[in-house]
Design an enzyme around this catalytic site. Structure first.
Site, PDB file in Angstrom:
ATOM      1  N   ASN A 108       0.838  -1.217   0.000  1.00 53.42           N
ATOM      2  CA  ASN A 108       0.000   0.000   0.000  1.00 53.42           C
ATOM      3  C   ASN A 108       0.875   1.270   0.000  1.00 53.42           C
ATOM      4  O   ASN A 108       0.361   2.370   0.164  1.00 53.42           O
ATOM      5  CB  ASN A 108      -0.965   0.016   1.195  1.00 53.42           C
ATOM      6  N   TYR A 146       5.883  -2.533  17.569  1.00 48.70           N
ATOM      7  CA  TYR A 146       6.493  -3.409  16.563  1.00 48.70           C
ATOM      8  C   TYR A 146       6.799  -4.776  17.173  1.00 48.70           C
ATOM      9  O   TYR A 146       6.405  -5.811  16.631  1.00 48.70           O
ATOM     10  CB  TYR A 146       7.782  -2.760  16.061  1.00 48.70           C
TER      11      TYR A 146
END
Ligand code: UDP
Length: 313
Positions: free
Chosen positions: A33, A146
């Protein structure tokens, strides 16, 4: 011959994987994306009949027509600066995105490979890091978005493996470098390269005595391909065990670029791991893999790319 889906295929590592599979005669479906990936990384592949690009967010339901033999899930912001800026997207792609990619692999009867990370070890209390080590992660720290997303991704991958019998692989990737890293991604190598090439101070964080171990991207890609083709479902570290302090790394880059830059010091980011070095005993034994490109050789190969990006002759 096979057809593979690479999520995050327009990213640094993803785009090198696209090149590798195409070079071997496979068909590649690349999904990205462009949140942190770039069309520049795959521009040379448009026009190749074996390459298909889909601009898509992998946290949405994935549907692709035709057979898919393997799914390599590489979509994620991956530099500390990126995941500080994009904390929710980072959590979503590692959790919801991994779930969607796993569900898609199951529907296609495809093999699944998760790009995990040395960050699952957090600020490690075991050194070097072996796959058996469970890690030392601060779940609510700034890096937690993360680390925890990737840890969740590993747990989800093993659950699909155990519960659905999905054929899965997990690679724990240590610091990797090479052409197509983003200049502005905040990681130490692009930062130092840019600073050295522009004659600015190299910004070492903290006292610069923290260590990392840098692997050239071609070696990493070889390790990933070997792991995908192996029969081993548990996580495998892939990285170069040649460990160096950040200060020494700065000096090395100044020398290799022939720069007159000096080194200055900036505050250490929160939860910055003090040491990092992969134990690659498993990769050697199971995959017959070890890195071949010495760091300085890899750095020499990377300087040209950064010069071009900065418009330096
Ligand atoms: N670092 C640095 N100067 C910079 C960028 C990073 O000294 O301009 C340090 C950072 O604090 C860390 C190491 O270099 O200790 C590697 O950082 P990077 O962002 O590349 O990735 P990490 O290995 O922390 O995920």
């Amino acid at each position: 011959m096979s057809r593979v889906l690479i999520t995050g295929g327009a990213g640094f590592i993803g785009s090198h994987l696209c090149d590798r599979f195409l070079a071997e005669g496979d068909e590649v479906v690349c999904m990205d994306n462009f949140l942190t990936g770039s069309p520049d990384n795959i521009a040379h592949l448009f026009g190749n009949s074996k390459f298909k690009f889909i601009q898509y967010n992998v946290t949405d339901f994935i549907y692709i027509e035709g057979k898919i033999d393997a799914v390599l899930h590489f979509a994620s912001p991956a530099s500390p600066i990126d995941y500080l800026k994009l904390p929710i997207q980072t959590l979503k792609v590692g959790s919801l995105g991994t779930h969607k990619a796993l569900g898609f692999a199951k529907a296609k009867g495809a093999r699944f490979l998760l790009a995990s990370t040395s960050e699952v070890y957090g600020d490690p209390l075991m050194h070097p890091q072996r796959e058996e080590y469970w890690g030392n992660v601060n779940p609510i720290g700034v890096r937690g978005v993360y680390d925890e997303a990737k840890r969740f991704g590993e747990a989800m991958t093993m659950a699909y493996h155990r519960y659905h019998g999905l054929d899965t692989r997990i690679v724990r990737i240590f610091n990797t470098f090479g052409p197509r890293m983003r200049l502005e991604d905040g990681r130490v190598l692009p930062a130092f390269m840019q600073q050295a090439l522009l004659g600015e101070d190299l910004t070492a964080f903290g006292d610069g005595m923290q260590t990392r171990s840098f692997c050239y991207v071609d070696d990493l890609v070889n390790g990933i391909v070997r792991l995908l083709r192996s029969e081993y479902a548990e996580p495998v570290n892939i990285g170069n065990p040649d460990e160096i302090t950040i200060l020494q790394f700065a000096k090395e880059i100044i020398e290799l670029t022939g720069s007159k830059s000096k080194i200055s010091f900036k505050p250490l980011p929160e939860d910055d791991p003090k040491v990092r070095q992969p134990d690659i005993t498993k990769a050697k034994a199971i995959l017959g893999w070890e890195p071949k490109v010495p760091r300085t050789e890899g750095l020499k190969r990377t300087i040209g790319y950064f010069k071009k990006k900065l418009g330096i002759k």
